[in-house]
Design a protein around this motif. Structure first.
Motif, mmCIF file in Angstrom:
data_model
loop_
_atom_site.group_PDB
_atom_site.id
_atom_site.type_symbol
_atom_site.label_atom_id
_atom_site.label_comp_id
_atom_site.label_asym_id
_atom_site.label_seq_id
_atom_site.Cartn_x
_atom_site.Cartn_y
_atom_site.Cartn_z
ATOM 1 N N TYR A 55 86.636 57.265 69.566
ATOM 2 C CA TYR A 55 86.240 58.530 70.173
ATOM 3 C C TYR A 55 84.721 58.542 70.339
ATOM 4 C CZ TYR A 55 90.899 60.218 68.905
ATOM 5 O OH TYR A 55 92.262 60.380 68.785
ATOM 6 N N GLN A 56 84.265 59.152 71.408
ATOM 7 C CA GLN A 56 82.831 59.367 71.563
ATOM 8 C C GLN A 56 82.360 60.300 70.454
ATOM 9 O OE1 GLN A 56 80.549 58.261 73.827
ATOM 10 N NE2 GLN A 56 81.950 57.028 75.061
ATOM 11 N N ALA A 57 81.254 59.959 69.830
ATOM 12 C CA ALA A 57 80.726 60.778 68.741
ATOM 13 C C ALA A 57 79.262 61.100 68.999
ATOM 14 C CB ALA A 57 80.882 60.054 67.405
ATOM 15 N N GLY A 58 78.763 62.076 68.280
ATOM 16 C CA GLY A 58 77.336 62.351 68.294
ATOM 17 C C GLY A 58 76.679 61.553 67.184
ATOM 18 N N GLU A 59 75.682 62.149 66.587
ATOM 19 C CA GLU A 59 74.948 61.455 65.521
ATOM 20 C C GLU A 59 75.794 61.362 64.249
ATOM 21 O OE1 GLU A 59 70.867 62.006 62.879
ATOM 22 O OE2 GLU A 59 71.141 63.148 64.748
ATOM 23 N N ILE A 60 75.923 60.176 63.708
ATOM 24 C CA ILE A 60 76.599 59.918 62.437
ATOM 25 C C ILE A 60 75.612 59.194 61.538
ATOM 26 C CG2 ILE A 60 78.482 58.666 61.300
ATOM 27 C CD1 ILE A 60 80.142 59.032 63.817
ATOM 28 N N CYS A 61 75.553 59.563 60.268
ATOM 29 C CA CYS A 61 74.563 58.964 59.372
ATOM 30 C C CYS A 61 74.798 57.470 59.237
ATOM 31 C CB CYS A 61 74.562 59.654 58.011
ATOM 32 S SG CYS A 61 75.904 59.159 56.915
ATOM 33 N N ALA A 62 73.728 56.738 58.947
ATOM 34 C CA ALA A 62 73.756 55.274 58.939
ATOM 35 C C ALA A 62 74.272 54.690 57.627
ATOM 36 C CB ALA A 62 72.366 54.718 59.243
ATOM 37 N N ALA A 63 75.075 55.457 56.877
ATOM 38 C CA ALA A 63 75.677 54.901 55.663
ATOM 39 C C ALA A 63 76.575 53.729 55.994
ATOM 40 C CB ALA A 63 76.471 55.979 54.922
ATOM 41 N N CYS A 64 77.110 53.721 57.221
ATOM 42 C CA CYS A 64 77.876 52.571 57.715
ATOM 43 C C CYS A 64 77.846 52.572 59.235
ATOM 44 C CB CYS A 64 79.314 52.592 57.198
ATOM 45 S SG CYS A 64 80.237 51.090 57.644
ATOM 46 N N TRP A 65 77.050 51.689 59.786
ATOM 47 C CA TRP A 65 76.991 51.479 61.226
ATOM 48 C C TRP A 65 77.288 50.017 61.535
ATOM 49 C CZ3 TRP A 65 71.707 53.812 63.255
ATOM 50 C CH2 TRP A 65 71.797 55.214 63.310
ATOM 51 N N MET A 66 78.014 49.764 62.585
ATOM 52 C CA MET A 66 78.143 48.407 63.108
ATOM 53 C C MET A 66 77.346 48.321 64.401
ATOM 54 S SD MET A 66 81.450 46.163 64.332
ATOM 55 C CE MET A 66 81.793 45.386 62.759
ATOM 56 N N LEU A 67 76.310 47.465 64.397
ATOM 57 C CA LEU A 67 75.447 47.308 65.558
ATOM 58 C C LEU A 67 75.656 45.938 66.180
ATOM 59 C CD1 LEU A 67 72.963 48.585 63.189
ATOM 60 C CD2 LEU A 67 72.526 49.446 65.467
ATOM 61 N N PRO A 68 76.140 45.879 67.422
ATOM 62 C CA PRO A 68 76.125 44.598 68.119
ATOM 63 C C PRO A 68 74.677 44.126 68.262
ATOM 64 C CG PRO A 68 77.473 46.217 69.280
ATOM 65 C CD PRO A 68 76.706 46.952 68.240
ATOM 66 N N VAL A 69 74.433 42.851 68.112
ATOM 67 C CA VAL A 69 73.062 42.358 68.225
ATOM 68 C C VAL A 69 72.505 42.624 69.619
ATOM 69 C CG1 VAL A 69 71.671 40.236 68.240
ATOM 70 C CG2 VAL A 69 73.212 40.702 66.342
ATOM 71 N N SER A 70 73.374 42.699 70.617
ATOM 72 C CA SER A 70 72.909 43.044 71.966
ATOM 73 C C SER A 70 72.257 44.427 71.993
ATOM 74 C CB SER A 70 74.075 43.001 72.957
ATOM 75 O OG SER A 70 75.136 43.854 72.540
ATOM 76 N N VAL A 71 72.766 45.362 71.185
ATOM 77 C CA VAL A 71 72.165 46.695 71.093
ATOM 78 C C VAL A 71 70.823 46.627 70.370
ATOM 79 C CG1 VAL A 71 72.401 48.975 70.036
ATOM 80 C CG2 VAL A 71 74.324 47.977 71.257
ATOM 81 N N ILE A 72 70.767 45.857 69.281
ATOM 82 C CA ILE A 72 69.504 45.701 68.545
ATOM 83 C C ILE A 72 68.442 45.106 69.462
ATOM 84 C CG2 ILE A 72 68.373 44.568 66.602
ATOM 85 C CD1 ILE A 72 71.100 44.598 65.162
ATOM 86 N N ARG A 73 68.827 44.140 70.288
ATOM 87 C CA ARG A 73 67.864 43.533 71.216
ATOM 88 C C ARG A 73 67.407 44.537 72.277
ATOM 89 N NH1 ARG A 73 66.966 38.344 70.650
ATOM 90 N NH2 ARG A 73 68.416 37.031 69.472
ATOM 91 N N MET A 74 68.189 45.562 72.488
ATOM 92 C CA MET A 74 67.820 46.595 73.456
ATOM 93 C C MET A 74 66.823 47.589 72.863
ATOM 94 S SD MET A 74 68.155 48.236 76.411
ATOM 95 C CE MET A 74 69.619 47.595 77.208
ATOM 96 N N ILE A 75 67.070 48.070 71.634
ATOM 97 C CA ILE A 75 66.231 49.158 71.104
ATOM 98 C C ILE A 75 65.598 48.852 69.751
ATOM 99 C CG2 ILE A 75 67.404 50.945 72.398
ATOM 100 C CD1 ILE A 75 68.976 51.705 69.971
ATOM 101 N N GLY A 76 65.851 47.676 69.171
ATOM 102 C CA GLY A 76 65.112 47.263 67.988
ATOM 103 C C GLY A 76 65.603 47.823 66.673
ATOM 104 N N GLY A 77 64.677 47.934 65.725
ATOM 105 C CA GLY A 77 64.999 48.370 64.369
ATOM 106 C C GLY A 77 64.485 49.766 64.076
ATOM 107 N N PHE A 78 64.310 50.056 62.776
ATOM 108 C CA PHE A 78 63.907 51.400 62.355
ATOM 109 C C PHE A 78 62.390 51.577 62.443
ATOM 110 C CE2 PHE A 78 68.040 50.909 60.212
ATOM 111 C CZ PHE A 78 68.643 52.101 60.573
ATOM 112 N N ASN A 79 61.998 52.793 62.780
ATOM 113 C CA ASN A 79 60.592 53.157 62.939
ATOM 114 C C ASN A 79 59.896 53.217 61.580
ATOM 115 O OD1 ASN A 79 58.138 54.560 63.399
ATOM 116 N ND2 ASN A 79 59.009 55.661 65.126
ATOM 117 N N PRO A 80 58.763 52.505 61.404
ATOM 118 C CA PRO A 80 58.069 52.498 60.108
ATOM 119 C C PRO A 80 57.393 53.814 59.730
ATOM 120 C CG PRO A 80 56.826 51.259 61.735
ATOM 121 C CD PRO A 80 58.154 51.573 62.363
#
Length: 305
Positions: free
Chosen positions: A154-179
């Protein structure tokens, strides 16, 4: 399929958290490599992992980097090891054996996925997750109530990052966490960037995660610098215009003093102090907003391109 699970630990021996967490990964129906980034624990977390979970990649740090930057370390390692997916998992959480398999099976490679977040016993929803469902596809509630049968996702809004699965293609698009963020608020900021870059969040209801907490994982840490994080989430939101940010700041101040001050969630003058901090760090914030609008491995330092 090359899957890495990144767990940030800090004194993970509490309640046998780290043992339960790593054992659940070991019991996964599809193989996954656990990567622990330890934030300079003062207990025996690192030595326990070495003795009882020797298969785990452990990256002890010499200081507490906070949640986001520690996760960035693990994400970089996973990318360097040619990962296809990176799962972020809290130290106080465990995965159902089929959870990773269920998420991989519906991944389109362009979306962040989340399992169903249950409490430690699996008897009800995690409280923070339950609140986040207010922004999920309304069809989910309908399907449950009329026993229609659940869809694969299902399409969801914001869900806390206690458990996220990130395709590496997505990480290459927007990177990591803001310092700019240390602990709490990092995932709010990341979701803002997902919205900006049109990256969906998908809830996979057949995948289950169990979170051993009552509400916030660390209530003391959550309250610490809460006003600071709230201000950051407004001024760093790349989806908001300058006028909208001013409006959201004013609304946050009214909400805090009308509802949260009686509960002593905020100290008097807290917002004024953080407004002054934002003004003093405006050039840094502007650079941050500019960087987050770019595509690529933002906030990640890696030689893997």
């Amino acid at each position: 399929m090359n899957i890495f699970v990144v767990i940030v630990t800090y004194n993970g021996m509490q309640h046998d958290w780290i043992d339960k967490c790593l054992t659940s990964i070991k019991n996964s129906s599809v193989p996954a490599t656990a990567v622990v980034v330890d934030n300079c624990s003062s207990d025996d977390t690192v030595s326990y992992i070495a003795k009882h979970h020797p298969e785990v990649v452990c990256m002890p740090q010499d200081k507490n980097l906070g949640f986001g930057q520690a996760n960035n370390k693990g994400i970089v390692y996973a990318i360097q090891q040619k990962a296809d997916f990176v799962i972020l998992l809290n130290q106080d959480a465990t995965l159902h054996p089929s959870a990773i398999e269920e998420m991989v099976s519906v991944s389109d490679g362009k979306s962040v996925l989340s399992p169903l977040h249950l409490n430690a016993t699996g008897e009800k929803l995690d409280e923070m997750f339950r609140i986040s469902l207010n922004h999920a596809d309304g069809q989910l509630l309908s399907d449950l109530l009329i026993d229609k049968g659940l869809k694969e996702y299902y399409q969801a809004g914001e869900i806390c990052a206690a458990c996220w699965m990130l395709p590496v293609s997505v990480i290459r698009m927007i990177g990591g966490f803001n310092p700019l963020y240390f602990h709490y608020g990092e995932d709010n900021n990341y979701y803002q960037r997902m919205v900006y870059h049109h990256i969906p969040m998908l809830l996979v209801p057949k995948a289950r995660m169990y979170h051993d907490r009552l509400f916030y994982g660390n209530p003391v840490a959550h309250q610490h610098k809460r006003v600071h994080r709230d201000m950051l989430n407004i001024v760093c939101d790349i989806n908001l215009s300058f006028t909208k940010r001013l409006f959201e700041t004013a609304r946050a101040i009214v909400r805090a003093y009308a509802y949260d001050m009686p509960a002593k969630a905020y100290r008097p003058g807290g917002f004024l102090k953080e407004l002054l901090w934002c003004v003093g760090n405006m050039s840094r914030i502007r650079r941050s907003r500019s960087k987050e609008k770019e595509t690529g491995l933002t906030w990640l330092q890696t030689d893997t391109e």
